[in-house]
Scaffold this active site. Sequence first.
Site, mmCIF file in Angstrom:
data_model
loop_
_atom_site.group_PDB
_atom_site.id
_atom_site.type_symbol
_atom_site.label_atom_id
_atom_site.label_comp_id
_atom_site.label_asym_id
_atom_site.label_seq_id
_atom_site.Cartn_x
_atom_site.Cartn_y
_atom_site.Cartn_z
ATOM 1 N N GLY A 131 14.772 9.602 -16.578
ATOM 2 C CA GLY A 131 15.729 10.699 -17.419
ATOM 3 C C GLY A 131 14.242 10.817 -18.422
ATOM 4 O O GLY A 131 14.754 12.081 -19.565
ATOM 5 N N GLY A 133 12.679 14.012 -17.289
ATOM 6 C CA GLY A 133 12.242 15.334 -16.530
ATOM 7 C C GLY A 133 11.463 15.696 -16.397
ATOM 8 O O GLY A 133 10.570 16.638 -15.807
ATOM 9 N N ASP A 177 8.967 -0.301 -10.251
ATOM 10 C CA ASP A 177 10.435 -0.303 -8.936
ATOM 11 C C ASP A 177 9.972 -1.129 -7.752
ATOM 12 O O ASP A 177 8.879 -0.190 -7.067
ATOM 13 C CB ASP A 177 10.927 0.741 -8.675
ATOM 14 C CG ASP A 177 11.651 1.039 -10.210
ATOM 15 O OD1 ASP A 177 12.178 0.570 -11.547
ATOM 16 O OD2 ASP A 177 11.583 2.578 -10.390
ATOM 17 N N THR A 223 1.884 4.822 -29.165
ATOM 18 C CA THR A 223 1.235 5.378 -27.779
ATOM 19 C C THR A 223 1.477 4.024 -26.929
ATOM 20 O O THR A 223 1.318 3.735 -25.894
ATOM 21 C CB THR A 223 0.092 5.587 -27.933
ATOM 22 O OG1 THR A 223 -0.450 3.932 -28.757
ATOM 23 C CG2 THR A 223 0.216 6.455 -29.155
ATOM 24 N N CYS A 270 34.377 26.830 -4.401
ATOM 25 C CA CYS A 270 35.214 25.901 -3.317
ATOM 26 C C CYS A 270 36.194 24.608 -3.294
ATOM 27 O O CYS A 270 36.939 25.356 -3.404
ATOM 28 C CB CYS A 270 33.553 24.554 -2.661
ATOM 29 S SG CYS A 270 33.313 23.813 -1.410
ATOM 30 N N HIS A 295 29.409 28.517 -2.257
ATOM 31 C CA HIS A 295 28.809 27.989 -3.212
ATOM 32 C C HIS A 295 27.526 29.126 -2.978
ATOM 33 O O HIS A 295 26.594 28.219 -3.319
ATOM 34 C CB HIS A 295 27.851 26.311 -3.154
ATOM 35 C CG HIS A 295 28.366 25.248 -3.060
ATOM 36 N ND1 HIS A 295 29.933 24.749 -3.977
ATOM 37 C CD2 HIS A 295 29.086 24.682 -1.931
ATOM 38 C CE1 HIS A 295 30.603 23.546 -3.655
ATOM 39 N NE2 HIS A 295 29.864 24.102 -2.736
ATOM 40 N N GLU A 308 26.371 28.756 -6.190
ATOM 41 C CA GLU A 308 25.365 28.412 -7.578
ATOM 42 C C GLU A 308 23.815 27.768 -6.926
ATOM 43 O O GLU A 308 22.786 27.774 -7.876
ATOM 44 C CB GLU A 308 25.918 27.408 -8.588
ATOM 45 C CG GLU A 308 26.356 25.289 -7.557
ATOM 46 C CD GLU A 308 27.421 26.457 -6.995
ATOM 47 O OE1 GLU A 308 28.150 27.109 -6.581
ATOM 48 O OE2 GLU A 308 27.937 25.180 -6.441
HETATM 49 N N1 GLN Z 1 37.333 18.791 -0.402
HETATM 50 C C1 GLN Z 1 37.263 20.577 -0.438
HETATM 51 C C2 GLN Z 1 36.612 20.118 1.366
HETATM 52 O O1 GLN Z 1 35.806 19.237 1.597
HETATM 53 C C3 GLN Z 1 35.867 20.800 -1.403
HETATM 54 C C4 GLN Z 1 34.714 20.852 -1.069
HETATM 55 C C5 GLN Z 1 33.071 21.038 -2.482
HETATM 56 O O2 GLN Z 1 34.190 20.982 -3.447
HETATM 57 N N2 GLN Z 1 32.851 21.482 -1.668
HETATM 58 O O3 GLN Z 1 36.520 21.224 2.043
#
Ligand code: GLN
Length: 537
Positions: A14, A16, A146, A184, A373, A499, A501
Amino acid sequence: MMHYIVVTGGVISGLGKGTITSGLSYLLKNSGFRVTNIKIDPYINYDAGTMNPYQHGEVFVLNDGGEVDLDLGNYERFLDTALTSANNITTGKIYKEVIEKERRGDYLGSTVQIIPHITNEIKARIRKAAEGYDIALIEVGGTVGDIESMPFLEALRQMRSDKGDSMIFGHVTLVPESGSEQKTKPTQHSVKELRAIGIQPDILFCRSSRPLGIDARKKISLFTDVAGKGIISVYDVSNVYFVPMVLEKQGALEYTRELFKFDDHELNYTLREFTRNIEKPTEEVTVGLIGKYVDMQDAYISHKEAFSHVTGNTGIKVNIKWIDSDDLIKSTEQLDDLDGILIPGGFGYRGVEGKIAAAKYAREKRIPYLGICLGFQASVIELSRNLLKLKDANSTEFDPGTQDPVIDILPEQRGIKDLGGTMRLGAKTVLIKKGTIAYEINGSERISERHRHRYEVNPEYIERLEEKGAIFSGTDDEKIRMEILELNDRDNYIATQYHAEFQSRPLNPSKVHLYFIKKSLEYRKEKRGSIYAGSTE
Ligand code: GLN
């Protein structure tokens, strides 16, 4: 000659690493090089598709439908490019391929081993993903030491002596403070661990709260054999889009060029105004993000980033109020002071009733609304229950026996048992109706957006919903299906099955996020008449 920059991490997770890798990629790309990113995730999962966001954060979706680690989202945003599933290599993908080859007899009877069969497969995949580029930055997930990452580090170590590959090893470490002294020792130990597996780092990215002092820098250089110029101080900044600037100021770009023996290239730094807007916003809004993983904000990182992109382009600061959807079942009080409501995607019934309550609240109080979605589906359920008076309306995902399955499984998804990689995934064409908000903000009747869902609006209910004021846009990809929902009595309500985004970029923000924030600001001004003139602190 192919150039690779490997970025490993030490001390703790974590730190970055993904942002540092992305920031350096940005600098190299904007210096004129063809740059790509590869993320190595040493887990056994084939990809991130079946992973719970609580452990690894958001599952990012690529154009080709790949369900990948969220770092691929960072790379795409900083490189302003679309990557493919080949840019995310996991232990699962490597072993699956090697075992399949063994079953086919490709190894001609030899004993199949981690060295050389697994390591060769790793190298082949890296080289393939890097084809056509000048530089590939490879981020290795996890921390050095790891067990799971050993074969990957071994493969990368070998590449240093392979002909045709030029390698730089960068290692991200932590320099904590005790009193006012920068310590360090953790960095020394972490580099020791890396050297024990045969890798001498060329660059150290030292994470600290304040810029690294000269003493700490000297000490680290002395103990690790990394040249002074290679000790890059990556101190805390308030927003990830400041990281390229920090890296540049600290000499990371210059030293990389020196190590690769590249000629001088001029850097075209495109984020100046963007970061200025983030530093000194002129307006602000507070929007609620209604989710079920709100104490793991990385689960919604692409929304967070999309809002940063809006701020960088408009100077409107976006405060996100993280609201646990389950809390809304009892009372929607937490929504009272918001300028906008966002319901992001999600899976499974837990949290859904709270999201439906939030969608209803937004519609009844006429608050700017963005549903994505599952948020889109929650809106359709809400409209069906409250406007069509279908009290039992639901998605068959949550109530398979519902009287009114207003959201139902996609026909081609029926009977599918495997969870990974089987949804309607990746870039698909969305058709937009003229005269809608979606048309206004996209300026086109066809757009391409990314998807990840198994359920959709049941076509049998569309007409009834439209009679009550719903406006749908859809797609004829495979079959008519609904993609966008608006309401005919307002201009601040939009929900999408896709989506947006995932394709939001710093200099080209998601259209619906941008619109939503502009509407939230209008709403805030109308309601409160307040104009923000503060700082980001
Ligand atoms: N669970 C819903 C579906 O499968 C919405 C999926 C989502 O929000 N990515 O359609």
